[in-house]
Enzyme design. Structure first.
Site, PDB file in Angstrom:
ATOM      1  N   LEU A   1      -9.203   0.235   0.548  1.00 45.79           N
ATOM      2  CA  LEU A   1      -9.894  -0.965   1.022  1.00 45.79           C
ATOM      3  C   LEU A   1      -9.504  -1.260   2.454  1.00 45.79           C
ATOM      4  O   LEU A   1      -8.344  -1.099   2.852  1.00 45.79           O
ATOM      5  CB  LEU A   1      -9.540  -2.159   0.136  1.00 45.79           C
ATOM      6  CG  LEU A   1      -9.843  -2.007  -1.351  1.00 45.79           C
ATOM      7  CD1 LEU A   1      -9.745  -3.361  -2.040  1.00 45.79           C
ATOM      8  CD2 LEU A   1     -11.195  -1.382  -1.593  1.00 45.79           C
TER       9      LEU A   1
ATOM     10  N   ASN B   1      -1.005   2.467  -4.544  1.00 42.42           N
ATOM     11  CA  ASN B   1       0.239   1.983  -3.931  1.00 42.42           C
ATOM     12  C   ASN B   1       0.230   0.483  -3.656  1.00 42.42           C
ATOM     13  O   ASN B   1       1.075  -0.024  -2.926  1.00 42.42           O
ATOM     14  CB  ASN B   1       0.481   2.729  -2.619  1.00 42.42           C
ATOM     15  CG  ASN B   1      -0.647   2.513  -1.617  1.00 42.42           C
ATOM     16  OD1 ASN B   1      -1.807   2.490  -1.996  1.00 42.42           O
ATOM     17  ND2 ASN B   1      -0.325   2.330  -0.368  1.00 42.42           N
ATOM     18  N   GLU B   2      -0.732  -0.231  -4.224  1.00 40.51           N
ATOM     19  CA  GLU B   2      -0.877  -1.655  -3.907  1.00 40.51           C
ATOM     20  C   GLU B   2       0.431  -2.427  -4.032  1.00 40.51           C
ATOM     21  O   GLU B   2       0.753  -3.283  -3.216  1.00 40.51           O
ATOM     22  CB  GLU B   2      -1.925  -2.302  -4.825  1.00 40.51           C
ATOM     23  CG  GLU B   2      -3.362  -1.971  -4.481  1.00 40.51           C
ATOM     24  CD  GLU B   2      -3.797  -0.617  -5.023  1.00 40.51           C
ATOM     25  OE1 GLU B   2      -2.945   0.126  -5.552  1.00 40.51           O
ATOM     26  OE2 GLU B   2      -4.991  -0.303  -4.907  1.00 40.51           O
TER      27      GLU B   2
END
Ligand SMILES: CCCC/C=C/CC(=O)SCCNC(=O)CCNC(=O)[C@H](O)C(C)(C)COP(=O)(O)OP(=O)(O)OC[C@H]1O[C@@H](n2cnc3c(N)ncnc32)[C@H](O)[C@@H]1OP(=O)(O)O
Length: 476
Positions: free
Chosen positions: A109, A178-179
């Protein structure tokens, strides 16, 4: 960016944002449209290039939005439009997604979309993210991600939204959700898709730690299906696609059914307006989670003929069937060996309650598989001490816990368009004391939000017993 990411560990998501806000100029360049003379239906949109080979029925969608193919609103909109066009083109049966950029498949994103934007814009952005996943994961085409570079976060989601993943064999490329490392929580549908791909434990570790896997490690855990030399990623994807397309009935029943577990309603032929996130989330959650019984949601169980499996027929029957019988190991009478008379509702409800609560302890959901006798299914089987597990005590806690979290649109950050700070536990509308962590017996340090959310989600969804998880019944 490396610095940004390094600092993200120190400063969290806001640290990343503040650095990006100073430096970023990504995704603004206009790339020349590309054309291919032999092929038709080719898009000329600037961030996406699509080539459909009408002789094979395979389209290659190339993401070409420098510097990192970040998923901005514009990008996602183009992506969805292209996907929809291909979906409607009946000659297109397979889709390969790849990147024209060196070293990057997609950076996920666009972080700038999550910074300093109006609530309306945020809503639009998140709708587009969800739409991308719905369209990709729910596609009737066979889909292959040809991952020729790094693919973190949303890039990883895009990859695992495909049927098959081929990655460049380059240890410098990484992929993963990996947020958590950025101080944000991956939405539950990111999580579901990851679980479907790598299984529960690997997904749990991966999400709790926000792991990015090198290409070889990604292969090891099954996050990608195949590694090939970098210059062979696309050709291998094309060869692989021909195998997928050779499967009889591909793109129909088998393809569809496997995905039903995660994604039910986008397949029902609902009109767009029905797919508002709250409507969709609520229904999908109820439907798909109750159906998540491994090995039991196949059509063969229902004995239907193929023609009976129009989505509406199937959904209707499955809904009835699964909601009534949502007990692992008990979805057919023959499984339980019970006689008909035992299936009075009260008998059933009682057993379901006991059984599902007994089984609702993460990591202990295996009773039906152990071949235990009925008497072993007492609550003590969970390994807890007696006093903790009086039925009422446990029921009360579990019910509160799961019901509180079962509010559509509130269990994940992105769907609500909320800012991070709203996602303290009190966001569920409960009073603070209900959300004290000691309920679960964990130590304080385990309670980072991400850790908690992932576990509770598992817990509460496991408890989706019909007629018991409605807020109206147990309003706090
Ligand atoms: C609220 C709940 C949200 C939950 C869901 C979140 C899902 C997400 O997808 S969040 C996004 C997470 N993405 C990342 O963590 C990826 C970050 N990027 C990277 O790791 C690297 O950029 C890369 C490995 C993809 C590429 O590395 P490379 O060395 O080739 O390039 P860089 O010099 O790092 O970056 C070039 C350029 O691109 C900008 N950029 C990178 N990633 C993003 C991004 N996701 N959004 C916006 N912009 C990004 C970076 O700042 C650089 O810009 P400048 O050249 O202007 O400095």
């Amino acid at each position: 960016m490396a610095n940004v990411l390094r600092n993200s560990a120190k400063f969290g998501f806001s640290g990343v944002l503040s650095q990006l806000s100073i430096h970023s100029r990504h995704g603004r360049e206009c790339v020349s449209p590309c054309f291919s003379l032999q092929q038709r239906n080719n898009s000329t949109s600037p961030k996406i290039k699509v080539d459909l080979d009408s002789s094979t029925g395979v389209a290659v969608l190339r993401m070409q939005s420098p510097p990192v193919n970040s998923l901005s609103l514009d990008f996602l909109t183009e992506f969805c439009i292209n996907l929809e066009k291909l979906e409607m083109d009946r000659s297109c049966r397979g889709l390969i997604i790849t990147s024209t950029l060196s070293k990057v498949f997609s950076a996920g994103l666009d972080i700038m979309e999550m910074y300093g934007k109006s609530p309306e814009r945020c809503g639009e952005f998140w709708k587009a993210v969800q739409e991308m996943w719905l369209k990709l994961y729910g596609s009737n085409m066979a889909t292959i991600a040809a991952i020729n570079g790094s693919s973190p976060a949303g890039g990883c989601l895009m990859s695992i939204g495909c049927d098959y993943r081929i990655m460049a064999d380059n240890p410098r490329y990484s992929i993963g959700l990996n947020e958590t490392q950025l101080g944000i929580v991956a939405p539950f549908w990111f999580k579901d898709t990851l679980v479907n791909t790598v299984g529960n434990r690997a997904a749990e570790l991966s999400l709790e730690l926000g792991l990015l896997y090198s290409a070889p490690d990604a292969l090891k855990i099954g996050l990608v299906d195949q590694l090939v030399p970098e210059d062979q990623v696309l050709s291998t994807a094309q060869d692989t696609m021909s195998k997928w397309l050779a499967v009889p009935g591909q793109n129909t029943l088998s393809h569809w059914l496997y995905r039903v577990r995660t994604l039910s309603l986008s397949h029902t032929g609902c009109t767009g307006s029905e797919h508002s996130p709250s409507h969709w989330l609520y229904r999908v959650r109820t439907l798909s989670l109750t159906l998540a019984v491994p090995g039991q949601n196949t059509l063969s169980h229902t004995g239907c003929t193929r023609s009976e499996h129009s989505p509406s027929h199937w959904l209707y029957r499955v809904r009835t069937l699964s909601l009534t019988l949502a007990v692992p190991g008990q979805n057919t009478l023959s499984h339980t060996g019970c006689t008909g008379s035992e299936y009075s509702p009260s008998h059933w409800l009682y057993r379901v309650r006991i059984l599902s609560l007994t089984l609702a302890v993460p990591g202990q959901n295996t009773l039906p598989h152990t071949g235990c006798t009925g008497s072993e299914h007492s609550l003590s089987h969970t390994g807890c001490t007696g006093s903790e597990h009086s039925l009422s005590h446990w029921l009360y806690r579990v019910r509160i816990l799961s019901l509180t979290l079962a509010v559509p649109g509130q269990n994940t950050l992105p769907h609500t368009g909320c800012t991070g700070s709203e996602h303290s536990l009190s966001h569920t509308g409960c009073t603070g004391s209900e959300h004290t962590l000691p309920h679960t017996g964990c130590t304080g340090s385990e309670y980072s939000l991400s850790h908690w959310l992932y576990r509770v989600r598992t817990l509460s969804l496991t408890l989706a017993v019909p007629g018991q998880n409605t807020l109206s019944q147990y309003t706090l």
